[in-house]
Write a protein that holds these residues in place. Structure first.
Motif, PDB file in Angstrom:
ATOM      1  N   LEU A 118       5.815   6.107  -8.532  1.00 61.20           N
ATOM      2  CA  LEU A 118       5.859   5.729  -7.009  1.00 61.20           C
ATOM      3  C   LEU A 118       5.701   6.608  -5.797  1.00 61.20           C
ATOM      4  CD1 LEU A 118       7.603   3.789  -5.248  1.00 61.20           C
ATOM      5  CD2 LEU A 118       9.958   5.167  -5.693  1.00 61.20           C
ATOM      6  N   MET A 119       5.985   7.566  -5.946  1.00 62.63           N
ATOM      7  CA  MET A 119       5.656   8.421  -4.765  1.00 62.63           C
ATOM      8  C   MET A 119       4.409   8.359  -4.932  1.00 62.63           C
ATOM      9  SD  MET A 119       8.759   8.600  -3.495  1.00 62.63           S
ATOM     10  CE  MET A 119       8.189  10.312  -2.162  1.00 62.63           C
ATOM     11  N   ILE A 155      -0.335   5.459   2.290  1.00 65.13           N
ATOM     12  CA  ILE A 155       0.570   5.626   4.312  1.00 65.13           C
ATOM     13  C   ILE A 155      -0.921   6.082   4.234  1.00 65.13           C
ATOM     14  CG2 ILE A 155       1.930   7.214   4.930  1.00 65.13           C
ATOM     15  CD1 ILE A 155       3.851   6.277   3.283  1.00 65.13           C
ATOM     16  N   GLN A 156      -1.451   6.722   3.119  1.00 66.15           N
ATOM     17  CA  GLN A 156      -2.678   7.406   3.878  1.00 66.15           C
ATOM     18  C   GLN A 156      -3.435   6.634   3.578  1.00 66.15           C
ATOM     19  OE1 GLN A 156      -3.902  10.476   0.496  1.00 66.15           O
ATOM     20  NE2 GLN A 156      -4.283  11.641   2.152  1.00 66.15           N
ATOM     21  N   LEU A 157      -3.805   5.345   3.343  1.00 61.48           N
ATOM     22  CA  LEU A 157      -4.879   4.350   4.147  1.00 61.48           C
ATOM     23  C   LEU A 157      -4.536   3.943   4.797  1.00 61.48           C
ATOM     24  CD1 LEU A 157      -5.109   2.139   0.027  1.00 61.48           C
ATOM     25  CD2 LEU A 157      -6.981   3.427   1.485  1.00 61.48           C
ATOM     26  N   PRO A 215      -2.650  13.889   4.993  1.00 61.69           N
ATOM     27  CA  PRO A 215      -1.721  13.895   3.319  1.00 61.69           C
ATOM     28  C   PRO A 215      -1.057  14.879   4.373  1.00 61.69           C
ATOM     29  CG  PRO A 215      -4.191  14.890   3.485  1.00 61.69           C
ATOM     30  CD  PRO A 215      -3.928  14.295   5.021  1.00 61.69           C
ATOM     31  N   PHE A 216      -0.858  15.092   5.060  1.00 61.80           N
ATOM     32  CA  PHE A 216       0.739  16.293   5.647  1.00 61.80           C
ATOM     33  C   PHE A 216       1.406  15.089   6.505  1.00 61.80           C
ATOM     34  CE2 PHE A 216      -1.264  19.373   4.056  1.00 61.80           C
ATOM     35  CZ  PHE A 216      -2.345  20.644   4.055  1.00 61.80           C
ATOM     36  N   ALA A 272       6.353   9.588   3.007  1.00 58.77           N
ATOM     37  CA  ALA A 272       6.339   8.540   1.737  1.00 58.77           C
ATOM     38  C   ALA A 272       8.659   8.789   1.519  1.00 58.77           C
ATOM     39  CB  ALA A 272       5.922   9.252   0.879  1.00 58.77           C
ATOM     40  N   PHE A 273       8.531   9.947   2.128  1.00 58.36           N
ATOM     41  CA  PHE A 273      10.590  10.306   1.707  1.00 58.36           C
ATOM     42  C   PHE A 273      11.261   9.194   2.484  1.00 58.36           C
ATOM     43  CE2 PHE A 273      11.390  13.682  -1.688  1.00 58.36           C
ATOM     44  CZ  PHE A 273      10.046  14.544  -1.177  1.00 58.36           C
TER      45      PHE A 273
END
Lengths: 536, 203
Positions: free
Chosen positions: A207-208, A215-217, A222-223, A229-230
């Protein structure tokens, strides 16, 4: 409240263990539940109004609804506790972590709940599983959202430690289902609830990273993406917390506070609950045993992905898929362990349950030894799958026995057992996977060997009314009754006050643990567990 | 159960095969034929903001024809030894397919004779660490055949530090606080409402 005033003769109950024990609770007041209330439940129930069948696809209140609320709450907390593990490659770059920082955070993530599981046990005994679950879910949601603030190794460790407290939902989950379901099927029910919750550790590995990619898309770097995502496990916490509060209830007959006020359920004292939990030697044997079934399972959740990645030079998503499949095997392995425990009990009583537990745990540990020694990838995967099945079935079988250790201190004993699991995980990670003295492969084999040895204490679990793995039940006519064992926890004073009523009913229903053995002669006439007793 | 195991086994075997196709080129077999320099405005650079100017070209003192096989140039940002300590995921291995020293691509271009220059803005996913720049020359099969780097063989000179972005945003912090407050308030709210209902029922 006047309901209990008419209960004449309560001071005589439980003394010889032979009289029918339900007359007083029925005669207590005109408005008290009679046996006809058993008809108002969607599922067939026993005298404690615990369900005697398990209909997985139903959401009927209170039993099946409780089951689904309980396991999904636990599942949610497993997702958030291990949510960082698959994202570590990104997190370690963002926070400039070293190997020691990552390892310590892994130990921290399972250590927090050693304490919280103990506290949750007491909380369930005192204020009920519904509040316990909801409090934990809603109070740990902020800790999950806190990941967005983390800027260095210390912050990362602190947040993972705090999120780890949420694993105490294991105790409330098992306690809640034990209250709602009859002893004959409790192995299967607890196994399903526990196993499907544990599956969260596998689901999070898929899932993560998926959430992170999406979310990147959507445009985040990334950072930042891993922090966003959390929010997903955080939202799960909030949603489940609210559902538990609005849809759940503590006991088949209603909520604990209401039942305590109306006198149907008595309020207990923590000091008494605590004393009966810690002075029962079986509690400590389970503390050790669970450390080497659930404990090594949690350790594997943290180390297995890296092990396959390094030893067999797999790609990171391949290693992640293997890590996920270890956790996902919980879906059927743990319920199977509980089911096998129940089946063994039907034939051989408690002795069957104990042998089932010993067998699965030793088998799982043996395959762990093999996993460490496997040199080729297909053999390692086979060993890992067999290892996961054995160990997870052992976890299910453990909670087929724990509900019978005590009725008064059920919550705290479940909590102590659960805490033992986390303690075992922290200990095994520290001893076998934190030093460079031996390789991860050797660590796995040594951990398996230690688990085999530490499973031997199952032989020392003895119940006077049912016996143990090698010894028969006591021949003493008084000591060999279930009533004697469960009434031992109450003083004469407490019995005159009628505080022991729940234990009396439980003792009656637990006669099923005698199995079908011939020669299990006891002076009192055994009552079939599900029949409505004739009132004297 | 068995089906899952079989499927998993199949996926993994296929995964393995896809790695066998990679040739085992060792770094120590490569020749240092390229000259690479990297200049930057200050020693501590910020990801996402500062630029590095990278220049690369064939070492002119080498005989002509050395670069006949070179088809592509790949310029990468690589970790200095100090940033590899206690971090096995950045380890230097001689076999290039397993080497994790250079994880960020600056540019990949067709090879031309003469010197090339590039002004590169540091990407926002570059972590905080000490770096140097290395260029690989690739042949027609995309295999490394030569390299050059802006530091010496021991990777101690001309290193520069990059400070990563934090990844934190004010909007994220605010959202986080809002959801946390909502969580606690809803818990307290339910608790007090139920306590009040219980008290009312008692009256």
């Amino acid at each position: 409240m006047a309901e209990n005033e008419g209960s004449m003769g309560t001071s005589m109950h439980g003394v010889t263990g032979r009289e029918q024990t339900f007359a007083f609770s029925v005669a207590a007041s005109p408005s008290a539940p009679t046996d006809s209330t058993m008809a108002k439940f969607a599922l067939p129930v026993d005298s404690e109004h615990r369900a005697t069948t398990f209909k997985v696809f139903s959401f009927a209140k209170p039993h099946m609804r409780t089951f689904h609320l309980a396991w999904i709450s636990f599942f949610t907390c497993f997702i958030s506790t291990f949510a960082a593990a698959p994202l570590v490659p990104i997190i370690r770059d963002n926070l400039d972590l070293k190997q020691a920082d990552i390892g310590n955070a892994g130990v921290a993530s399972v250590s927090g709940s050693i304490l919280s599981r103990l506290v949750m046990g007491a909380v369930c005994d005192l204020i009920g599983a519904r509040y316990g679950t909801a409090f934990l879910l809603l109070l740990s949601a902020p800790t999950v959202f806190c990941m967005s603030f983390v800027a260095d190794a210390q912050g990362y460790l602190a947040v993972r430690f705090m999120i780890g407290f949420a694993l105490a939902t294991f105790v409330s989950c098992q306690y809640w289902t034990t209250i709602m379901f009859n002893g004959k099927i409790i192995g299967l029910v607890n196994g399903c609830a526990g196993g499907w919750g544990d599956m969260g550790g596998g689901v999070t590995q898929l899932l993560m990273p998926l959430a992170f990619q999406l979310i990147q898309l959507a445009g985040a770097t990334p950072f930042t993406a891993w922090r966003i995502a959390f929010f997903i496990p955080g939202w799960f916490h909030v949603i489940m917390g609210i559902l538990v509060l609005t849809l759940g209830q503590d006991l088949p007959d209603g909520n604990l506070a209401a039942l305590q006020k109306s006198g149907e359920v008595s309020k207990d004292k923590f000091s008494k609950v605590f004393r009966h939990a810690v002075t029962n030697y079986r509690t400590w044997i389970f503390f050790l045993l669970y450390g080497f079934s659930m404990g090594i399972e949690l350790t594997i959740n943290n180390v297995i992905s890296g092990y396959f990645y390094d030893r067999f030079n797999l790609k990171i998503h391949t290693a992640g898929t293997i890590a996920a499949s270890f956790g996902m095997a919980n879906f059927f392995a743990r319920p199977f362990g509980g089911y096998a425990s129940d089946k063994a009990a039907r034939l051989f009583g408690m002795r069957g349950r104990l042998w089932t537990l010993w067998f699965f745990q030793t088998l799982g540990a043996a395959f762990c030894i093999w996993l460490g020694r496997a040199d080729s990838l297909p053999i390692a995967i086979l060993a890992m799958i067999l290892f996961s099945l054995g160990t997870q079935a052992a976890c299910g079988a453990t909670f087929g026995v724990v509900p019978f250790v005590s009725r008064r201190s059920l919550g705290l004993i479940s909590g102590l057992t659960g805490a033992g699991g986390n303690f075992g995980s922290g200990l095994t990670q520290l001893v076998f996977f934190s030093s460079s003295r031996f390789s991860t492969a050797t660590g796995l084999s040594l951990m398996g060997a230690t688990a085999v040895i530490c499973t031997i204490p199952v032989a020392f679990l003895h119940f006077p009314q049912w016996g143990s793995m090698f010894l028969p039940p006591s021949k003493d006519p008084v000591k060999s009754t279930e009533e004697y064992y469960y009434m031992k926890e109450w003083s004469e004073d407490e019995k005159t006050k009628g505080l022991h009523e729940g234990s009396v009913k439980f003792a009656e229903n637990s006669r099923s643990e005698r199995g079908k053995r011939v020669g299990n002669v006891v002076l009192s006439a055994p009552t079939p567990p599900n029949s409505t007793p004739v009132h004297v | 159960m068995a089906a899952t195991g079989l499927l998993l086994g199949l996926i993994l075997v296929l995964g393995c095969f896809s790695e066998i196709g990679v040739a085992l080129i060792s770094f120590s077999s490569l020749q240092t034929t390229l000259v690479v320099t990297a200049t930057h405005p200050q020693r501590l650079l910020r990801a996402g903001e500062d630029k590095i100017t990278v220049r690369w070209g064939l070492n002119q003192s080498l005989p002509a024809g050395t670069d006949s096989a070179y088809k592509t140039i790949k310029v990468q940002l690589c970790y200095a030894p100090i940033s590899q300590v206690d971090r096995a995921w950045r380890k230097t291995e001689d076999h290039l397919s397993k080497d994790k020293t250079c994880q960020f691509k600056i540019v990949k271009r067709p090879y031309t004779t003469g010197n090339q220059t590039l002004e590169w803005t540091i990407e926002r996913d570059v972590p905080t660490a000490t770096y140097f720049v290395r260029a690989y020359a690739l042949d027609a099969n995309d295999h490394e055949v030569a390299y050059g780097q802006n530091t010496d063989a021991k990777k101690t000179t001309n290193l520069f530090e990059i400070q990563a972005i934090s990844g934190r945003h004010v909007s994220l912090d605010i959202a986080s606080v809002c959801f946390s407050v909502f969580s606690i308030v809803s818990l307290m709210g339910f608790f007090f409402v139920e306590k009040r209902k219980g008290r009312k029922a008692q009256q």
